[in-house]
Design a protein around this motif. Structure first.
Motif, PDB file in Angstrom:
ATOM      1  N   HIS A 306       0.614  -1.538   0.093  1.00  0.00           N
ATOM      2  CA  HIS A 306       0.039   0.018   0.352  1.00  0.00           C
ATOM      3  C   HIS A 306       1.017   1.109  -0.177  1.00  0.00           C
ATOM      4  O   HIS A 306       0.750   2.070  -0.570  1.00  0.00           O
ATOM      5  CB  HIS A 306      -0.932   0.446   1.206  1.00  0.00           C
ATOM      6  N   ASP A 307       1.989   1.549   0.571  1.00  0.00           N
ATOM      7  CA  ASP A 307       2.739   2.368   0.880  1.00  0.00           C
ATOM      8  C   ASP A 307       3.701   2.910  -0.276  1.00  0.00           C
ATOM      9  O   ASP A 307       3.844   3.817  -0.959  1.00  0.00           O
ATOM     10  CB  ASP A 307       3.653   1.973   1.870  1.00  0.00           C
ATOM     11  N   ALA A 308       3.286   1.238  -1.162  1.00  0.00           N
ATOM     12  CA  ALA A 308       4.430   1.444  -2.677  1.00  0.00           C
ATOM     13  C   ALA A 308       3.238   2.878  -3.720  1.00  0.00           C
ATOM     14  O   ALA A 308       3.670   3.210  -4.652  1.00  0.00           O
ATOM     15  CB  ALA A 308       4.914   0.362  -3.221  1.00  0.00           C
ATOM     16  N   GLY A 309       2.254   1.740  -3.731  1.00  0.00           N
ATOM     17  CA  GLY A 309       1.238   2.599  -4.493  1.00  0.00           C
ATOM     18  C   GLY A 309       1.210   1.753  -5.803  1.00  0.00           C
ATOM     19  O   GLY A 309       1.010   2.851  -6.439  1.00  0.00           O
ATOM     20  N   TRP A 310       1.179   0.399  -5.640  1.00  0.00           N
ATOM     21  CA  TRP A 310       1.228   0.066  -7.234  1.00  0.00           C
ATOM     22  C   TRP A 310       0.888   0.074  -8.074  1.00  0.00           C
ATOM     23  O   TRP A 310       0.665   0.889  -9.572  1.00  0.00           O
ATOM     24  CB  TRP A 310       1.775  -1.499  -6.901  1.00  0.00           C
ATOM     25  N   SER A 311      -0.741   0.238  -7.860  1.00  0.00           N
ATOM     26  CA  SER A 311      -1.659   0.504  -9.146  1.00  0.00           C
ATOM     27  C   SER A 311      -1.773   1.783  -8.750  1.00  0.00           C
ATOM     28  O   SER A 311      -1.986   1.740 -10.696  1.00  0.00           O
ATOM     29  CB  SER A 311      -3.057  -0.464  -8.011  1.00  0.00           C
ATOM     30  N   SER A 312      -1.805   2.637  -8.526  1.00  0.00           N
ATOM     31  CA  SER A 312      -2.173   3.983  -8.652  1.00  0.00           C
ATOM     32  C   SER A 312      -1.360   4.634  -9.511  1.00  0.00           C
ATOM     33  O   SER A 312      -1.026   4.407 -10.882  1.00  0.00           O
ATOM     34  CB  SER A 312      -1.860   4.796  -7.729  1.00  0.00           C
TER      35      SER A 312
END
Length: 408
Positions: A306-312
Motif C-alpha cells: 500500500h505504501d508503494a502504491g503500485w496500482s495507482s
C-alpha cells in the motif's frame, strides 16, 4: 480529447457553510433513493430453489429506474422546500450516481465485472457533488461562477490549455479544504496516435526494496512516504482516541489526522507522476508485470504494498502514455524472477535471495534487473506491438510511394 484539471477553492465562510449544507442534503437523498431500489429488489425477487408451490406475492410495483426516480424530484422540493436551494442539475446527478452504483451491483461494468452491494453513506463519506453542465464563461480570471453558489475564488496554479472548454465541474471537500475538478474537452485534438518506435522499449520490475528496476539497469529508489510519516501519524491517532466522542476536540483531532494522511497521499501521487513522466520521456513502450495487486495487498506485505502504491502508479503510467500516444503493455508475471534472462533456464530463488547467479551460463545479475529483462523479452511479438509495427511500416511505404509519384 478529454482531460481533468483540479484546483483549490477559497470560498467565504457563508459559501463553505452552504456547500456543507448541500452535501448533507444530497447525502440524505442518495441514501433514500438507494433504499428505494433495495426495497424493490428485495420484494420482487424470489429464489428459484426455494419458491413454494402456493405462495402469496405482494402487489408488484415498477422498477424504480433512473427516469422514474428523476420524476420524484419536483415532489421532493414541494415536501421539503429547502431542497429547492440546490441547483436542479446537481440534484439530478445524485439520481445518476445511484443508477450507476446499482447497475454495477446487478449487471456489472462494461467488462462484466460486478461490484459489491452498495452501502449507505454517512455524512462524512459523502464529499462530492457535480455540475453536469457549465457555461463557457464560468471561469473569469481567478473566480469561477457556480450556479446558486455564486462567484468563488479559485487558485489557478496552471492555466487551462488553449482550445479546451469546460464541460463539467465537481466540487469536493477534502481534509484541507475544498477543491474543484474541471473536466475539459477539445474535439479538434486528433485521436490518431503518432507512430511509436517499437525498438525504444523497456521492461520494469516493481519491487519493495527498490520501487522499480528497468531492463537497462536503472533503479528508482522507493520513498516509503507512509513509513517515514508513521511516527507522526501514531501521535495524532492517539490524540483522536483520547478525545471524547462527539466533542469539538475530537472533531479537531480527526481533521488534523485527515490532513496528515492527505499529505502522505499527495507526496506519493507526486512521486508517481514524476516517475511516470521520466519513463515516458526515455521510452516509447513500457512493459510491466500484470500483478495481482489486490491479492498482494492482503498478504503479510500489505503495508509495504500500500505504501508503494503500485496500482495507482500503473494507472497513472497508462493514462499518461495514452495521452502521449505511447504504449504500456502488461505481461504474465510467472517466473520472471526465477528464469535466467540469458539462457532461459529456471534458477529457483527464495524471496530473501536478491542476487541471480545462473550455474548454466554464469550469468550474474541483480534479481530485479534479471526480472526486468525477462519482462521486456515477453513483450517481443506482442499483438499490439505487431500491429503498431505494421502500421508504421505501411505509412513509410505509403510516404515513399507518394514521394516517388511526386518526382515523376
Amino acid at each position: 480529447m478529454r482531460i481533468a484539471y483540479q484546483y483549490k477553492l477559497r470560498p467565504t465562510k457563508v459559501q463553505a457553510a452552504e456547500i456543507d449544507r448541500w452535501l448533507s442534503m444530497l447525502c440524505a437523498q442518495y441514501n433514500y433513493l438507494l433504499a428505494d431500489r433495495f426495497n424493490w429488489y428485495e420484494q420482487n425477487r424470489s429464489p428459484v430453489n426455494a419458491c413454494p408451490l402456493v405462495c402469496h406475492l405482494p402487489e408488484l410495483r415498477d422498477n424504480p429506474d433512473y427516469y422514474s426516480q428523476k420524476k420524484t424530484l419536483p415532489e421532493l422540493k414541494k415536501s421539503h422546500p429547502h431542497y429547492g436551494d440546490i441547483y436542479s442539475q446537481v440534484l439530478q446527478d445524485v439520481v445518476k450516481r445511484v443508477k450507476v452504483t446499482f447497475d454495477r451491483f446487478l449487471k456489472g461494468d462494461s467488462n462484466g465485472k460486478k461490484s459489491g452491494k452498495p452501502r449507505f453513506k454517512s455524512r462524512s463519506r459523502y464529499k462530492t457533488f457535480t455540475y453536469p453542465q457549465m457555461k463557457e464563461d464560468c471561469l473569469q480570471d481567478n473566480l469561477i461562477n457556480l450556479p446558486k453558489l455564486g462567484l468563488i475564488k479559485v487558485v489557478l496554479h496552471r492555466q487551462l490549455p488553449t482550445g479546451f472548454k469546460i464541460k463539467t465541474a465537481a466540487v469536493t471537500k477534502k481534509a484541507d479544504g475544498y477543491y474543484i475538478t474541471l473536466s475539459l474537452e477539445d474535439p479538434t485534438v486528433p485521436t490518431v496516435k503518432p507512430d511509436i518506435n517499437p525498438e525504444s522499449i523497456s521492461g520494469i520490475d516493481l519491487g519493495l526494496k527498490e520501487f522499480l528496476t528497468t531492463s537497462e539497469g536503472e533503479v528508482v529508489a522507493i520513498p516509503k512516504h507512509y513509513r517515514k510519516a508513521q511516527k507522526r501519524n501514531i501521535v495524532v491517532q492517539k490524540r483522536v482516541s483520547r478525545r471524547k466522542k462527539g466533542s469539538k476536540g475530537r472533531q479537531k483531532a480527526v481533521k488534523q489526522l485527515g490532513r496528515q494522511h492527505k499529505k502522505v497521499a499527495d507526496k506519493r501521487r507526486d512521486f508517481h507522476f514524476k516517475t511516470a513522466n521520466d519513463l515516458l520521456k526515455k521510452y516509447d513502450v513500457i512493459v510491466h508485470e500484470d500483478l495481482n495487486i489486490k491479492g498482494l495487498s492482503k498478504s503479510k506485505l500489505a503495508k509495504s504494498v500500500h505504501d508503494a502504491g503500485w496500482s495507482s502508479f500503473l494507472s497513472i503510467l497508462a493514462n499518461k502514455a495514452e495521452n502521449a500516444g505511447l504504449l504500456v503493455i502488461a505481461v504474465n508475471p510467472k517466473n520472471t524472477s526465477q528464469d535466467c534472462s540469458n539462457c532461459g533456464t529456471k534458477v529457483p530463488k527464495k524471496l530473501h535471495e536478491r542476487w541471480h547467479s545462473c550455474p548454466h551460463c554464469s550469468c550474474n545479475l541483480d534479481r530485479d534487473h534479471n526480472a526486468a529483462i525477462n519482462i521486456k523479452k515477453r513483450a517481443v511479438g506482442h499483438s499490439v506491438l505487431k500491429a503498431k509495427s505494421l502500421l508504421s511500416n505501411s505509412r513509410i511505404v505509403l510516404e515513399a510511394y507518394t514521394y516517388c509519384e511526386a518526382e515523376v
